[in-house]
Design a protein around this motif. Structure first.
Motif, short mmCIF file in Angstrom:
data_model
loop_
_atom_site.label_atom_id
_atom_site.label_comp_id
_atom_site.label_asym_id
_atom_site.label_seq_id
_atom_site.Cartn_x
_atom_site.Cartn_y
_atom_site.Cartn_z
N CYS A 194 25.56 14.28 60.17
CA CYS A 194 25.82 12.85 60.35
C CYS A 194 27.31 12.59 60.55
O CYS A 194 27.71 11.77 61.40
CB CYS A 194 25.32 12.08 59.12
SG CYS A 194 23.53 11.95 59.01
N ASP A 195 28.15 13.30 59.79
CA ASP A 195 29.60 13.15 59.97
C ASP A 195 30.02 13.54 61.38
O ASP A 195 30.95 12.95 61.94
CB ASP A 195 30.34 14.03 58.95
CG ASP A 195 30.28 13.47 57.54
OD1 ASP A 195 29.99 12.26 57.40
OD2 ASP A 195 30.51 14.24 56.59
N LYS A 196 29.34 14.54 61.93
CA LYS A 196 29.73 15.07 63.22
C LYS A 196 29.26 14.20 64.38
O LYS A 196 29.99 14.02 65.36
CB LYS A 196 29.18 16.49 63.37
CG LYS A 196 29.60 17.18 64.65
CD LYS A 196 29.11 18.63 64.67
CE LYS A 196 29.57 19.35 65.94
NZ LYS A 196 29.10 20.78 65.96
N TYR A 197 28.05 13.66 64.29
CA TYR A 197 27.44 13.02 65.46
C TYR A 197 27.33 11.49 65.37
O TYR A 197 27.10 10.84 66.39
CB TYR A 197 26.04 13.59 65.71
CG TYR A 197 26.08 15.04 66.13
CD1 TYR A 197 26.53 15.41 67.40
CD2 TYR A 197 25.68 16.04 65.26
CE1 TYR A 197 26.57 16.74 67.78
CE2 TYR A 197 25.72 17.38 65.63
CZ TYR A 197 26.17 17.73 66.90
OH TYR A 197 26.22 19.04 67.28
N ILE A 198 27.48 10.92 64.18
CA ILE A 198 27.39 9.46 64.05
C ILE A 198 28.80 8.88 64.02
O ILE A 198 29.66 9.36 63.26
CB ILE A 198 26.64 9.07 62.77
CG1 ILE A 198 25.19 9.55 62.84
CG2 ILE A 198 26.66 7.56 62.56
CD1 ILE A 198 24.40 9.25 61.58
N PRO A 199 29.08 7.88 64.82
CA PRO A 199 30.42 7.26 64.79
C PRO A 199 30.75 6.78 63.38
O PRO A 199 29.89 6.27 62.66
CB PRO A 199 30.27 6.09 65.77
CG PRO A 199 29.14 6.47 66.66
CD PRO A 199 28.20 7.27 65.81
N SER A 200 31.99 6.95 63.00
CA SER A 200 32.40 6.61 61.64
C SER A 200 32.13 5.15 61.30
O SER A 200 31.86 4.81 60.14
CB SER A 200 33.89 6.92 61.45
OG SER A 200 34.67 6.21 62.41
N VAL A 201 32.16 4.27 62.31
CA VAL A 201 31.93 2.85 62.05
C VAL A 201 30.50 2.60 61.59
O VAL A 201 30.21 1.59 60.94
CB VAL A 201 32.24 2.03 63.33
CG1 VAL A 201 31.21 2.31 64.42
CG2 VAL A 201 32.30 0.53 63.01
N ALA A 202 29.58 3.53 61.92
CA ALA A 202 28.17 3.35 61.55
C ALA A 202 27.77 4.17 60.33
O ALA A 202 26.61 4.15 59.92
CB ALA A 202 27.27 3.71 62.74
N HIS A 203 28.72 4.89 59.76
CA HIS A 203 28.39 5.76 58.61
C HIS A 203 27.78 4.97 57.46
O HIS A 203 26.76 5.36 56.89
CB HIS A 203 29.65 6.48 58.13
CG HIS A 203 29.92 7.74 58.89
ND1 HIS A 203 30.85 8.67 58.48
CD2 HIS A 203 29.38 8.23 60.03
CE1 HIS A 203 30.88 9.67 59.34
NE2 HIS A 203 30.00 9.42 60.29
N PHE A 204 28.41 3.86 57.09
CA PHE A 204 27.98 3.12 55.91
C PHE A 204 26.56 2.61 56.07
O PHE A 204 25.79 2.54 55.12
CB PHE A 204 28.93 1.95 55.66
CG PHE A 204 28.68 1.23 54.37
CD1 PHE A 204 29.11 1.77 53.16
CD2 PHE A 204 28.00 0.02 54.35
CE1 PHE A 204 28.86 1.11 51.96
CE2 PHE A 204 27.75 -0.64 53.15
CZ PHE A 204 28.19 -0.09 51.95
N THR A 205 26.17 2.26 57.29
CA THR A 205 24.85 1.68 57.54
C THR A 205 23.78 2.73 57.76
O THR A 205 22.68 2.63 57.22
CB THR A 205 24.90 0.76 58.78
OG1 THR A 205 25.93 -0.21 58.61
CG2 THR A 205 23.56 0.06 58.98
N LEU A 206 24.08 3.77 58.54
CA LEU A 206 23.06 4.69 59.00
C LEU A 206 23.00 6.02 58.24
O LEU A 206 21.93 6.62 58.12
CB LEU A 206 23.26 4.99 60.49
CG LEU A 206 23.10 3.82 61.46
CD1 LEU A 206 23.36 4.28 62.88
CD2 LEU A 206 21.71 3.21 61.33
N LYS A 207 24.12 6.48 57.76
CA LYS A 207 24.18 7.84 57.21
C LYS A 207 23.22 8.04 56.04
O LYS A 207 22.41 8.99 56.04
CB LYS A 207 25.60 8.17 56.78
CG LYS A 207 25.79 9.59 56.29
CD LYS A 207 27.26 9.85 55.95
CE LYS A 207 27.48 11.22 55.38
NZ LYS A 207 28.90 11.48 55.04
N SER A 208 23.28 7.16 55.06
CA SER A 208 22.41 7.33 53.89
C SER A 208 20.94 7.20 54.27
O SER A 208 20.07 7.91 53.72
CB SER A 208 22.77 6.32 52.81
OG SER A 208 22.66 4.99 53.30
#
Length: 459
Positions: A239-253
């Motif tokens: 997720c860190d590698k392929y998801i834009p950092s701006v979307a981490h809080f919403t999508l990563k978990s």
């Protein structure tokens, strides 16, 4: 107050290569445990000769510095010292891994077995206070019942519920600890474990994404979460590698849960249950059919496993034993060995000529009887050699005695004078009396064999 309260911590930091050589660190009941970038920078001789350090070993991918019962105070002072070091804020406390270090060693150079053992050990150790406190409450309740307490009373029901939480929700604590150890999200790991306990624990005919969810007992079972957390780590990094950092809080978990929960329910749950049940059944079968021999061997080797910090690997077996049967045979090995080491330490105190050995023998003997055995093991037995042989022999003989009578532990706690009531259970007090007899036998044999064999104080 000492002129410099960080003197011991500064010596340790200097001789493990400085803060820049630390990947992660934590502590258990008696040891500071470090994962270092370069183990060759460790000054073993200097550390072993340092006042306050009982021994140093490297095992399971960790450099372990044995401090004794004061380890928690040293750990907190060590953390305070690192906060004053330049760049120390990048260090991960409590076992969380450092990432992207330019100086990090190549993981391929570390043996896979060592990595696995370090992961299991590092995940289980921080949860032991939960097991011990729950076990001690259970032991005190057993004493209260024998003294007339009504086991149908609201007080008893309330306190036994507290005990059950400690054991039933152990997978949640292990998941949190494992995630912290390898450096992924501890709360997502705990969340997934709680889901399996509260939603999918032995519920019939459940289905997830058209996948049949097997009927698994997740309570008390820690192997499924130990298998799941590494996958959580991999998903976290992807997720860190392929998801834009701006979307981490919403999508990563969300992605971490959506990927790891089905894997937990369909793969890791059944596989972990099979492994855990298989190990527990194998130990139960071995100890019931060849109890005296098997338990004698395990008891005699227990001081050696403590030396290398590998005794925690028996915890999954014991928790599965208790979950499946309500008691543990495997814990008997620690009962025999702990009291044998205490007896050997006291013999050193009585027989030694040098004041330092007398003091070490008596003080570490008391500590072994009341709490932890590492001060006796490293302060007397290993250093003087023959007392270690005597303690192992005494433990083996006492283990055979416990195996013959099939003595059972009804809760999990480190066996010592204060925790002997964990052997109260079943019908009557015969099991408890036999456990006390085994402990006394181990202590007397440890003392007697050490006194007769003697030891050299020239080392």
């Amino acid at each position: 107050m000492a002129e410099n309260i960080y003197k011991l911590e500064e010596t340790i930091l200097k001789n493990i290569g400085g803060s820049e050589n630390i990947k992660s660190y934590t502590h258990c009941a008696t040891r500071l445990r470090f994962q270092l970038i370069n183990d060759s920078k460790v000054g073993y001789d200097a550390l072993k000769s340092t006042d306050g350090v009982l021994g140093v070993i490297n095992k399971g991918g960790q450099t372990q510095i044995i401090i004794g019962p004061a380890v928690e105070q040293v750990y907190h002072r060590f953390a305070g010292l690192l906060k004053n070091q330049k760049g120390a804020g990048e260090l991960a406390l409590d076992g969380a891994s450092l990432e992207n270090s330019e100086n990090a060693s190549n993981p391929s150079k570390t043996k896979v077995v060592d990595q696995v053992l370090a992961y299991i050990s590092g995940s289980i150790q921080p949860t032991l206070p939960v097991l011990i406190s729950a076990g001690m409450i259970s032991a005190l309740l057993a004493i209260a019942v024998t003294m007339g307490m009504d086991n149908q009373s609201l007080t008893y029901t309330t306190l036994i519920a507290v005990v059950n939480v400690g054991f039933a929700f152990l997978p949640v604590f292990v998941a949190f600890s494992a995630a912290r150890h390898i450096g992924t999200n501890e709360f997502i790991a705990a969340f997934i474990s709680l889901i399996t306990l509260n939603v999918f624990n032995q519920q019939a005919e459940l289905n997830l994404f058209n996948l049949a969810v097997p009927n698994i007992k997740y309570m008390n079972s820690i192997i499924p979460v130990l298998l799941m957390v590494p996958l959580l780590y991999v998903v976290d990094r992807l997720c860190d590698k392929y998801i834009p950092s701006v979307a981490h809080f919403t999508l990563k978990s969300l992605i971490m849960v959506v990927v790891c929960l089905p894997a937990m329910l369909v793969v890791f749950g059944p596989v972990g249950s099979l492994i855990g049940g298989g190990l527990a059944n194998a130990c139960i079968w071995l100890l019931e059919t060849t109890g005296p021999i098997a338990l004698a061997v395990l008891s005699a080797l227990h001081p050696i496993t403590v030396m290398f910090g590998m005794h925690y690997l028996f915890t999954p077996i014991m928790t599965n034993e208790v979950a499946m049967t309500g008691y543990s045979f495997v814990l008997d090995r620690a009962l025999a060995a702990n009291f044998a080491m205490a007896g050997a330490a006291f013999a050193v105190g009585f027989k030694a000529k040098k004041s330092i050995n007398k003091s070490s023998g008596f003080s570490s003997g008391v500590t072994a009887l009341l709490s932890v055995t590492e001060p006796a093991l490293y302060g007397c037995l290993v250093r003087l050699k023959r007392p270690l042989i005597a303690a192992c022999a005494a433990a083996g003989i006492s283990g055979a005695f416990l195996g013959i009578f099939k003595v059972k532990a009804y809760a999990i706690a480190s066996p010592n004078l204060l925790s002997l009531p964990i052997f109260i259970g079943g019908e009557g007090m015969s099991n408890f009396v036999l456990a006390c007899a085994g402990a006394l036998l181990a202590f007397v044999l440890g003392f007697g064999l050490t006194y007769v064999m003697g030891f050299s104080e020239e080392a």
